[in-house]
Design a protein around this motif. Structure first.
Motif, PDB file in Angstrom:
ATOM      1  N   LEU A   9       0.829  -1.200   0.000  1.00 10.70           N
ATOM      2  CA  LEU A   9       0.000   0.000   0.000  1.00 10.70           C
ATOM      3  C   LEU A   9       0.864   1.250   0.000  1.00 10.70           C
ATOM      4  N   ALA A  10       1.910   1.271   0.795  1.00  8.12           N
ATOM      5  CA  ALA A  10       2.808   2.432   0.831  1.00  8.12           C
ATOM      6  C   ALA A  10       3.458   2.656  -0.532  1.00  8.12           C
ATOM      7  N   THR A  11       3.872   1.581  -1.190  1.00 10.31           N
ATOM      8  CA  THR A  11       4.474   1.681  -2.522  1.00 10.31           C
ATOM      9  C   THR A  11       3.456   2.200  -3.531  1.00 10.31           C
ATOM     10  N   TYR A  12       2.233   1.692  -3.473  1.00  6.46           N
ATOM     11  CA  TYR A  12       1.172   2.146  -4.376  1.00  6.46           C
ATOM     12  C   TYR A  12       0.957   3.646  -4.215  1.00  6.46           C
ATOM     13  N   MET A  13       0.867   4.103  -2.969  1.00  7.58           N
ATOM     14  CA  MET A  13       0.633   5.521  -2.706  1.00  7.58           C
ATOM     15  C   MET A  13       1.803   6.388  -3.162  1.00  7.58           C
ATOM     16  N   THR A  16       2.041   4.997  -7.610  1.00  2.82           N
ATOM     17  CA  THR A  16       0.934   4.786  -8.537  1.00  2.82           C
ATOM     18  C   THR A  16      -0.231   5.735  -8.342  1.00  2.82           C
ATOM     19  N   GLY A  17      -0.688   5.911  -7.118  1.00  2.00           N
ATOM     20  CA  GLY A  17      -1.885   6.723  -6.925  1.00  2.00           C
ATOM     21  C   GLY A  17      -2.233   6.925  -5.473  1.00  2.00           C
ATOM     22  N   SER A  18      -3.487   7.275  -5.258  1.00  2.00           N
ATOM     23  CA  SER A  18      -3.959   7.627  -3.920  1.00  2.00           C
ATOM     24  C   SER A  18      -4.363   6.408  -3.105  1.00  2.00           C
ATOM     25  N   ILE A  19      -4.518   6.626  -1.815  1.00  3.84           N
ATOM     26  CA  ILE A  19      -5.000   5.551  -0.945  1.00  3.84           C
ATOM     27  C   ILE A  19      -6.431   5.181  -1.335  1.00  3.84           C
ATOM     28  N   LYS A  20      -7.215   6.162  -1.788  1.00  2.00           N
ATOM     29  CA  LYS A  20      -8.582   5.891  -2.267  1.00  2.00           C
ATOM     30  C   LYS A  20      -8.534   4.934  -3.451  1.00  2.00           C
ATOM     31  N   ASP A  21      -7.691   5.240  -4.444  1.00  5.77           N
ATOM     32  CA  ASP A  21      -7.569   4.358  -5.612  1.00  5.77           C
ATOM     33  C   ASP A  21      -7.120   2.954  -5.207  1.00  5.77           C
ATOM     34  N   ALA A  22      -6.219   2.886  -4.249  1.00  7.69           N
ATOM     35  CA  ALA A  22      -5.679   1.594  -3.820  1.00  7.69           C
ATOM     36  C   ALA A  22      -6.726   0.737  -3.118  1.00  7.69           C
ATOM     37  N   LEU A  23      -7.608   1.366  -2.325  1.00 10.56           N
ATOM     38  CA  LEU A  23      -8.529   0.594  -1.486  1.00 10.56           C
ATOM     39  C   LEU A  23      -9.961   0.521  -2.009  1.00 10.56           C
ATOM     40  N   ASP A  24     -10.347   1.365  -2.971  1.00  7.43           N
ATOM     41  CA  ASP A  24     -11.682   1.240  -3.560  1.00  7.43           C
ATOM     42  C   ASP A  24     -11.838  -0.157  -4.151  1.00  7.43           C
ATOM     43  N   GLY A  25     -12.947  -0.806  -3.845  1.00 11.03           N
ATOM     44  CA  GLY A  25     -13.201  -2.153  -4.350  1.00 11.03           C
ATOM     45  C   GLY A  25     -12.701  -3.256  -3.435  1.00 11.03           C
TER      46      GLY A  25
END
Length: 144
Positions: A9-13, A16-25
């Motif tokens: 998650l830290a790498t994604y943020m 790649t993008g936001s915490i919202k994008d990472a956790l939506d879905g």
């Protein structure tokens, strides 16, 4: 308490993008037992008590509002985040991720936090007692 972000998650943020994008879905999986030291760690003898989805359908992932309040990400107000309890136990922590976490991972996107009845817990519930077959819902959920 502060929810723990996995390395994934830290790498994604960061890249790649936001915490919202990472956790939506994603879904919220609630467990009993000792909370792992990090969101990267494997579960260790924990029982899955419930899997929260939109409308308790088991397949529709949870989403967050696109308008944060004072920098705080909040659950989409129109969604009902609910679950049917799968096993008896006392909830102690959750993991929010797309697929049920099975082992240690530094690439899976996960958010982990405490479950309790105090505002100091990451996920506050009216009761941490889970009884098989009961319905549970999460009315408020925020990520700071």
């Amino acid at each position: 308490m502060t929810a723990k972000k996995s390395t994934g998650l830290a790498t994604y943020m960061a890249v790649t993008g936001s915490i919202k994008d990472a956790l939506d879905g994603s879904f919220i999986y609630v467990y009993d037992g000792v909370e792992p030291a990090t969101a990267d760690a494997a579960l260790s003898g924990n029982t899955l008590l419930a899997k929260y989805s939109v409308g308790n359908d088991g397949t529709t992932g949870l989403t967050f509002s696109s308008t944060p309040v004072a920098g705080v990400l909040q659950k989409t107000a129109a969604e009902t985040w609910s679950a049917t309890v799968l096993a008896d136990g006392t909830a102690s922590f959750y993991r929010m991720c797309v697929a049920a976490p099975t082992g240690a991972s530094t690439t899976d996107v996960r958010l982990q936090g405490s479950v309790g009845t105090s505002m100091l817990d990451d996920l506050t519930m009216t009761s941490t007692t889970f009884t098989t077959g009961d319905s549970k819902s999460i009315d408020q959920f925020q990520i700071y």
